[in-house]
Design a protein around this motif. Structure first.
Motif, PDB file in Angstrom:
ATOM      1  N   ARG A  60       0.821  -1.212   0.000  1.00  0.00           N
ATOM      2  CA  ARG A  60       0.000   0.000   0.000  1.00  0.00           C
ATOM      3  C   ARG A  60       0.855   1.262   0.000  1.00  0.00           C
ATOM      4  O   ARG A  60       0.396   2.330  -0.363  1.00  0.00           O
ATOM      5  N   TYR A  61       2.117   1.157   0.396  1.00  0.00           N
ATOM      6  CA  TYR A  61       2.998   2.335   0.465  1.00  0.00           C
ATOM      7  C   TYR A  61       3.440   2.813  -0.912  1.00  0.00           C
ATOM      8  O   TYR A  61       3.795   3.970  -1.079  1.00  0.00           O
ATOM      9  N   SER A  62       3.419   1.922  -1.903  1.00  0.00           N
ATOM     10  CA  SER A  62       3.787   2.330  -3.261  1.00  0.00           C
ATOM     11  C   SER A  62       2.544   2.454  -4.148  1.00  0.00           C
ATOM     12  O   SER A  62       2.636   2.431  -5.360  1.00  0.00           O
ATOM     13  N   SER A  63       1.397   2.609  -3.517  1.00  0.00           N
ATOM     14  CA  SER A  63       0.129   2.674  -4.247  1.00  0.00           C
ATOM     15  C   SER A  63      -0.518   4.042  -4.091  1.00  0.00           C
ATOM     16  O   SER A  63      -0.154   4.819  -3.217  1.00  0.00           O
ATOM     17  N   LEU A  64      -1.490   4.298  -4.957  1.00  0.00           N
ATOM     18  CA  LEU A  64      -2.223   5.545  -4.835  1.00  0.00           C
ATOM     19  C   LEU A  64      -3.620   5.406  -5.417  1.00  0.00           C
ATOM     20  O   LEU A  64      -3.855   4.584  -6.296  1.00  0.00           O
ATOM     21  N   TRP A  65      -4.544   6.193  -4.874  1.00  0.00           N
ATOM     22  CA  TRP A  65      -5.915   6.278  -5.357  1.00  0.00           C
ATOM     23  C   TRP A  65      -6.125   7.645  -6.000  1.00  0.00           C
ATOM     24  O   TRP A  65      -5.698   8.660  -5.453  1.00  0.00           O
ATOM     25  N   LYS A  66      -6.803   7.647  -7.156  1.00  0.00           N
ATOM     26  CA  LYS A  66      -7.156   8.893  -7.843  1.00  0.00           C
ATOM     27  C   LYS A  66      -8.654   8.889  -8.126  1.00  0.00           C
ATOM     28  O   LYS A  66      -9.252   7.831  -8.320  1.00  0.00           O
ATOM     29  N   TRP A  67      -9.223  10.093  -8.151  1.00  0.00           N
ATOM     30  CA  TRP A  67     -10.618  10.274  -8.544  1.00  0.00           C
ATOM     31  C   TRP A  67     -10.642  11.337  -9.624  1.00  0.00           C
ATOM     32  O   TRP A  67     -10.207  12.471  -9.401  1.00  0.00           O
ATOM     33  N   ASN A  68     -11.096  10.958 -10.802  1.00  0.00           N
ATOM     34  CA  ASN A  68     -11.134  11.878 -11.953  1.00  0.00           C
ATOM     35  C   ASN A  68      -9.790  12.588 -12.122  1.00  0.00           C
ATOM     36  O   ASN A  68      -9.722  13.801 -12.276  1.00  0.00           O
ATOM     37  N   ASP A  69      -8.708  11.834 -12.053  1.00  0.00           N
ATOM     38  CA  ASP A  69      -7.330  12.311 -12.212  1.00  0.00           C
ATOM     39  C   ASP A  69      -6.817  13.185 -11.067  1.00  0.00           C
ATOM     40  O   ASP A  69      -5.752  13.776 -11.172  1.00  0.00           O
ATOM     41  N   GLU A  70      -7.553  13.281  -9.982  1.00  0.00           N
ATOM     42  CA  GLU A  70      -7.101  14.025  -8.809  1.00  0.00           C
ATOM     43  C   GLU A  70      -6.664  13.023  -7.739  1.00  0.00           C
ATOM     44  O   GLU A  70      -7.398  12.101  -7.412  1.00  0.00           O
ATOM     45  N   ARG A  71      -5.443  13.193  -7.223  1.00  0.00           N
ATOM     46  CA  ARG A  71      -4.939  12.274  -6.202  1.00  0.00           C
ATOM     47  C   ARG A  71      -5.740  12.392  -4.912  1.00  0.00           C
ATOM     48  O   ARG A  71      -5.920  13.483  -4.397  1.00  0.00           O
ATOM     49  N   LEU A  72      -6.190  11.232  -4.410  1.00  0.00           N
ATOM     50  CA  LEU A  72      -6.890  11.194  -3.131  1.00  0.00           C
ATOM     51  C   LEU A  72      -5.964  10.721  -2.016  1.00  0.00           C
ATOM     52  O   LEU A  72      -5.908  11.324  -0.954  1.00  0.00           O
ATOM     53  N   PHE A  73      -5.262   9.615  -2.274  1.00  0.00           N
ATOM     54  CA  PHE A  73      -4.347   9.027  -1.298  1.00  0.00           C
ATOM     55  C   PHE A  73      -3.082   8.573  -1.997  1.00  0.00           C
ATOM     56  O   PHE A  73      -3.132   7.940  -3.037  1.00  0.00           O
ATOM     57  N   ALA A  74      -1.935   8.907  -1.418  1.00  0.00           N
ATOM     58  CA  ALA A  74      -0.642   8.371  -1.849  1.00  0.00           C
ATOM     59  C   ALA A  74      -0.213   7.468  -0.702  1.00  0.00           C
ATOM     60  O   ALA A  74       0.056   7.950   0.400  1.00  0.00           O
ATOM     61  N   GLY A  75      -0.195   6.157  -0.960  1.00  0.00           N
ATOM     62  CA  GLY A  75      -0.031   5.221   0.136  1.00  0.00           C
ATOM     63  C   GLY A  75      -1.258   5.352   1.015  1.00  0.00           C
ATOM     64  O   GLY A  75      -2.385   5.285   0.538  1.00  0.00           O
TER      65      GLY A  75
END
Length: 147
Positions: A60-75
């Motif tokens: 999870r530390y090298s992962s990220l979540w995006k919503w409509n190309d906007e970063r929500l979570f980095a790790g």
């Protein structure tokens, strides 16, 4: 009836809300409009419901979540704040609580820069709760109607 507009949010969120309302109206009149990628996992939920979007990652530390190309979570670090979006750190799943029409869109989970899964979330009003849905939309966009 007088119409009063009280702006509480940014212009960006107001414009998004207006666009989504117009798109929902267009779709409800049997129009054909699709803004979703062809290779995404389609999910549908109702205004006010809760939904969890899962992502199978090895780290999870090298992962990220995006919503409509906007970063929500980095790790597990929140990079943009949305009141109803959280992360389950153990499963690295995105949790959307009390979903509003503004949560509609594309959610992308990446690990080491590579796509793990992409969700196309459609948020719709329940027929029996349309008055509550409109009130919820008004409260999330900061736009209120008064008699």
């Amino acid at each position: 009836m007088n119409l009063h507009w009280i702006k509480k949010n940014t212009l960006k969120s107001d414009l998004i809300a207006v666009f989504l309302m117009a798109l929902a109206l267009f779709n409800s009149t049997n129009g054909v409009a699709s803004l979703t990628p062809a290779n995404c996992t389609k999910k549908t939920t109702f205004v006010g419901e809760h939904i969890e979007l899962e992502c199978n990652v090895t780290s999870r530390y090298s992962s990220l979540w995006k919503w409509n190309d906007e970063r929500l979570f980095a790790g597990t670090t929140r990079t943009t704040y949305y009141q109803n979006i959280d992360i389950d750190e153990d499963k690295y799943s995105l949790k959307l609580n009390s979903v509003s029409i503004l949560n509609d869109g594309t959610y992308l989970c990446l690990e080491n820069g590579e796509k793990r899964i992409e969700y196309c979330l459609e948020v719709i009003f329940k027929q029996t709760r349309s008055i509550e849905g409109i009130a919820l939309l008004a409260s999330t966009t900061g736009t209120f109607f008064t008699p």
